[in-house]
Scaffold this active site. Structure first.
Site, PDB file in Angstrom:
ATOM      1  N   LYS A 115       0.822  -1.216   0.000  1.00 48.83           N
ATOM      2  CA  LYS A 115       0.000   0.000   0.000  1.00 48.83           C
ATOM      3  C   LYS A 115       0.846   1.251   0.000  1.00 48.83           C
ATOM      4  O   LYS A 115       0.511   2.234  -0.646  1.00 48.83           O
ATOM      5  CB  LYS A 115      -0.921   0.010   1.230  1.00 48.83           C
ATOM      6  CG  LYS A 115      -2.117  -0.902   1.089  1.00 48.83           C
ATOM      7  CD  LYS A 115      -3.136  -0.602   2.162  1.00 48.83           C
ATOM      8  CE  LYS A 115      -4.287  -1.576   2.108  1.00 48.83           C
ATOM      9  NZ  LYS A 115      -5.196  -1.438   3.243  1.00 48.83           N
ATOM     10  N   LYS A 197      -7.614 -11.606  -7.203  1.00 49.15           N
ATOM     11  CA  LYS A 197      -8.712 -11.906  -6.301  1.00 49.15           C
ATOM     12  C   LYS A 197      -9.880 -10.947  -6.581  1.00 49.15           C
ATOM     13  O   LYS A 197      -9.648  -9.784  -6.908  1.00 49.15           O
ATOM     14  CB  LYS A 197      -8.197 -11.677  -4.867  1.00 49.15           C
ATOM     15  CG  LYS A 197      -8.932 -12.447  -3.813  1.00 49.15           C
ATOM     16  CD  LYS A 197      -8.231 -12.276  -2.486  1.00 49.15           C
ATOM     17  CE  LYS A 197      -9.272 -12.159  -1.401  1.00 49.15           C
ATOM     18  NZ  LYS A 197      -8.729 -11.966  -0.081  1.00 49.15           N
ATOM     19  N   LYS A 200     -13.747  -5.762  -3.788  1.00 51.99           N
ATOM     20  CA  LYS A 200     -14.843  -4.811  -3.700  1.00 51.99           C
ATOM     21  C   LYS A 200     -14.428  -3.457  -4.266  1.00 51.99           C
ATOM     22  O   LYS A 200     -15.259  -2.602  -4.528  1.00 51.99           O
ATOM     23  CB  LYS A 200     -15.306  -4.672  -2.244  1.00 51.99           C
ATOM     24  CG  LYS A 200     -14.199  -4.264  -1.291  1.00 51.99           C
ATOM     25  CD  LYS A 200     -14.605  -4.342   0.162  1.00 51.99           C
ATOM     26  CE  LYS A 200     -13.354  -4.231   1.024  1.00 51.99           C
ATOM     27  NZ  LYS A 200     -13.534  -4.423   2.420  1.00 51.99           N
TER      28      LYS A 200
END
Ligand code: TRP
Length: 323
Positions: A115, A197, A200
């Protein structure tokens, strides 16, 4: 004598709406555990703000996730459902644990490295401390078991180390939690890139099945799912990840094994198979969506329920740790 049930804690970060991956990879398994364990399920809104959020959207997603838990079968009479930021003990314990975490130890976390490298401008101390807050979420309830996905295993390992370190340095205080790897922990991949993967937060809408997608949206996303070149229906994750992902979805919705699915589609092609997957997913997701819409139309009821959960959570924690 009544023996105390072991404690489970888990949560989902409300960075977007709920999607089918949450149901299959997490919530479905929590539902199966709610009778045997004392369960705490939270919406991890404090984790969400490590990334800039639009406040109205964050509020909406937080309630969406809480309603989604119930729509997916979590019984608020059996489990404690709450919003993380409503229980101040989480952040209180975070501070103490922060003082027990090495700089190097926190810098080693894979998710932090990913990140912070990806987005160096919006990097902040919260992203660095994220796993310590997660450790506090878990330790504050003396959780025995923590259902987590692969990507969170390293954070759970840190949690265990922090608990052991604290226990050694002060006195036995925290339960050292075990990861709970669900027996049916299927990994659902993106419908547009089966090597990734399902997320969302994917910028491509079509990659993800959201729990509030309409029947037609579900059918169309499955129909347009990226599949591999091939003609027969055969499970082969390595060489045919797209088809195998759809087979996993079909298996989840119908309970059929991969061998049974292969047999069912002998002589049929991708088109017929996708149609069947679409219908099966509509069948699985429609009742969840209908319940979700019903719950979401009554925010007062949801707020009351979450306030009750926050109260129970607030009186449960173990925070008298230093003296
Ligand atoms: N970090 C987790 C995730 O993004 C969510 C989470 C926060 C969590 N606190 C937790 C999961 C404690 C398990 C236990 O998936």
């Amino acid at each position: 004598m009544e023996t105390k049930k072991p404690v489970i804690l888990s949560g989902i970060t409300p960075s977007n709406k709920l999607m089918i991956g949450h149901y299959i990879g997490a919530i479905r398994n929590w539902v199966a555990l709610q009778n045997e364990y004392e369960c705490f399920f939270m919406v991890a809104d404090l984790h969400a703000i490590t990334v800039r959020q639009n406040p109205a959207e964050l509020r909406r997603h937080t309630l969406d996730i809480a309603a989604g838990y119930i729509a997916c079968g979590i019984d608020p009479e059996k489990c404690v459902l709450f919003i993380q930021s409503h229980v101040p003990e989480h952040t209180q314990l975070t501070w103490a644990l922060t003082c027990f975490t090495g700089m190097g130890e926190a810098s080693k976390m894979t998710q932090y490295k990913d990140k912070s490298q990806k987005n160096s401008e919006s990097n902040n101390v919260g992203i660095f401390a994220y796993p310590i807050l997660m450790a506090a979420d878990i330790l504050v309830y003396q959780a025995d078991l923590v259902p987590v996905g692969d990507d969170q295993k390293q954070h759970l390992e840190l949690t265990r180390n922090l608990a052991e370190r604290f226990n050694f340095h002060y006195s036995p205080t925290f339960t050292v939690p075990e990861p709970f790897i669900p027996p049916t922990g299927a990994r659902i991949m993106s419908l547009q890139d089966p090597m990734k993967k399902m997320s969302k937060s994917d910028e491509n809408e079509k990659a993800t099945l959201f729990l509030d997608d309409s029947d037609d949206a579900i059918r169309s996303k499955i129909k347009r799912a990226v599949t591999d070149s091939g003609t027969d229906i055969r499970f082969d994750e390595k060489n045919r990840p797209g088809l195998s992902n759809l087979m996993t979805l079909y298996h989840t919705a119908t309970g059929r094994t991969f061998a049974e699915i292969e047999k069912e589609f002998i002589g049929l092609g991708y088109g017929e198979f996708k149609e069947a997957v679409g219908e099966a997913m509509v069948g699985l997701m429609r009742p969840i969506r209908e319940r979700f819409i019903e719950l979401r139309s009554d925010p007062t009821m949801l707020h009351d329920l979450l306030a009750k959960g926050a109260f129970i959570s607030h009186i449960t924690p173990c925070t008298n740790i230093l003296c």
